[in-house]
Design an enzyme around this catalytic site. Structure first.
Site, PDB file in Angstrom:
ATOM      1  N   ARG A 247       0.607  -1.475  -0.302  1.00 43.94           N
ATOM      2  CA  ARG A 247       0.201  -0.057  -0.169  1.00 43.94           C
ATOM      3  C   ARG A 247       0.952   1.175  -0.545  1.00 43.94           C
ATOM      4  NH1 ARG A 247      -2.952  -2.316   4.350  1.00 43.94           N
ATOM      5  NH2 ARG A 247      -4.652  -3.541   4.049  1.00 43.94           N
TER       6      ARG A 247
ATOM      7  N   ARG B 294       4.478 -28.402   4.671  1.00 48.54           N
ATOM      8  CA  ARG B 294       5.334 -27.600   5.882  1.00 48.54           C
ATOM      9  C   ARG B 294       5.247 -27.807   7.275  1.00 48.54           C
ATOM     10  NH1 ARG B 294      10.602 -27.385   5.359  1.00 48.54           N
ATOM     11  NH2 ARG B 294      10.918 -24.811   5.986  1.00 48.54           N
TER      12      ARG B 294
END
Ligand code: UDP
Length: 371
Positions: free
Chosen positions: A175, A248
């Site tokens: 942003r 993972r």
């Protein structure tokens, strides 16, 4: 006793599915191999703090149907996720926004920040990003990639950023405004009373049996119901016969500390390569405001997260959605589709890096199709 549905796994997918089918008048049995409900959103009370035992979960969504749905089962607080990145003692705001750019480059205006990103992206010569590294550099430039993304990502995934899919980094907003809210979501919060209570409310009135391993007792259990909703790993369901999918895993080192405030924030990410943990979660800040209420609790509970490659016996957390695993998953999916009385759902059942809201949306959709 015969059930219409046997739901394997009492996590979010299983709980929503079970609720929906029960409300549709079906007879449902939910089983889970753990001694508790709620899968990886399970929260445990330690020192009056709801500890996210299988990793931090922050509910956020743009889907009003899903938001209204979860609000039937819990009251949500106003928690807004704004993690801090710690790079060798330097602190940066996340997600990448004007505070981050100012700290990194001293830039003050959005125009200056944009120019800096453009300059670094150009110097790197990236036009069409093909992997996580190129995607990251083209979004935020090389400095931020080097300090805030590369180390963290390689610890988290155990693979070089050049071998990881670009979509993973697109989860994070970039942003040119001063806004530390990690999520672009209309609705966000943490269920007051903890996620376990929320899932218990979803399962209210539904038969749940804990400590039962489906795959070890499959033949017997399959006889109990017409259909099975399986939310475990799809490769495990098929006995890994096409080879294992990669996941993972995460190990949590949880400590109770004799102090009211350890790090002043729910999440601090350690983005350098050398620190062995990826992040530290201070659980009290999910539920208590950073005012007297949180600080009045004399103790705090923290969890250090260590990421590792999944091996048999570990808990799988994240599917590794690269091309190779994607292709193998498609083969397992074909086998899954051929099992006419089994629905495969959720992060593990669909081998997909789902957020909680997407899991709920998907469970609602599949339940709707069953009616
Ligand atoms: N990421 C990063 N630096 C950070 C936080 C995230 O590079 O400080 C990258 C990393 O690749 C990670 C991905 O962004 O795997 C998604 O992060 P998110 O916080 O969404 O992951 P989760 O909370 O699901 O583990």
């Amino acid at each position: 006793m015969k059930y219409d549905y046997l739901v394997v796994g009492s996590g979010l997918y299983g709980a929503v599915f079970a609720r929906e089918m029960t409300d549709a008048g079906k007879k449902v049995l939910v089983i889970d191999k753990r001694p508790n409900i709620a899968g990886n959103i399970y929260t445990e009370d330690i020192e009056g703090i709801h500890v996210h035992k299988y990793g931090a979960h922050i509910f956020h969504t743009n889907n009003k149907t899903v938001w209204d749905y979860v609000n039937r089962f819990a009251v949500f607080n106003r928690f807004t996720n704004s993690p801090v990145a710690n790079y060798k003692g330097e602190l940066f705001s996340l997600p990448f926004n004007m505070y981050t750019f100012n700290r990194m480059w001293g830039v003050v205006t959005p125009q200056e920040a944009e120019a800096k990103i453009e300059e670094q992206k150009k110097a790197a010569g990236i036009t069409n990003p093909r992997n996580l590294e190129e995607q990251a550099i083209s979004l935020v430039g090389t400095d931020i990639y080097e300090k805030l993304i590369k180390g963290y990502t390689e610890k988290q995934w155990g693979r070089p950023c050049t071998e990881l899919p670009a979509f993973i980094i697109k989860r994070l907003p970039v942003r040119l405004t001063f806004d530390n809210n990690y999520f672009n979501a209309l609705y966000q919060g943490i269920p007051i009373g903890g996620y376990t209570q929320m899932v218990a409310n979803m399962l209210d009135g539904i038969e749940v049996r804990l400590g039962i391993d489906y795959l070890e007792n499959k033949e017997k259990l399959d006889k109990l119901a017409d259909k099975v909703i399986y939310t475990g790993p799809i490769d495990a369901y098929f006995g890994y016969k096409l080879g294992p999918l990669q996941y993972r895993s995460v190990r949590f080192e949880t400590e109770v500390l004799d102090m009211p405030n350890f790090q002043g924030n729910a999440a601090v990410n350690y983005t350098d390569r050398e620190t062995p943990w990826t992040r530290i979660i201070e659980h009290k800040w999910f539920e208590f405001g950073k005012d007297a209420q949180g600080n009045d609790l004399p103790k705090t509970v923290i969890s250090r997260e260590y990421s590792s490659e999944w091996k048999p016996g570990d808990e799988p957390y994240y599917p590794v959605n690269d091309a190779q695993n994607g292709a193998l998953y498609q083969e397992y999916k074909k086998l899954g589709d051929a099992e006419k009385n089994v629905v495969f759902g959720g992060r593990l059942g669909e081998y997909k890096y789902y957020d909680m809201d997407a899991v709920i949306a998907s469970a609602l959709e599949r339940a709707g199709e069953q009616r």
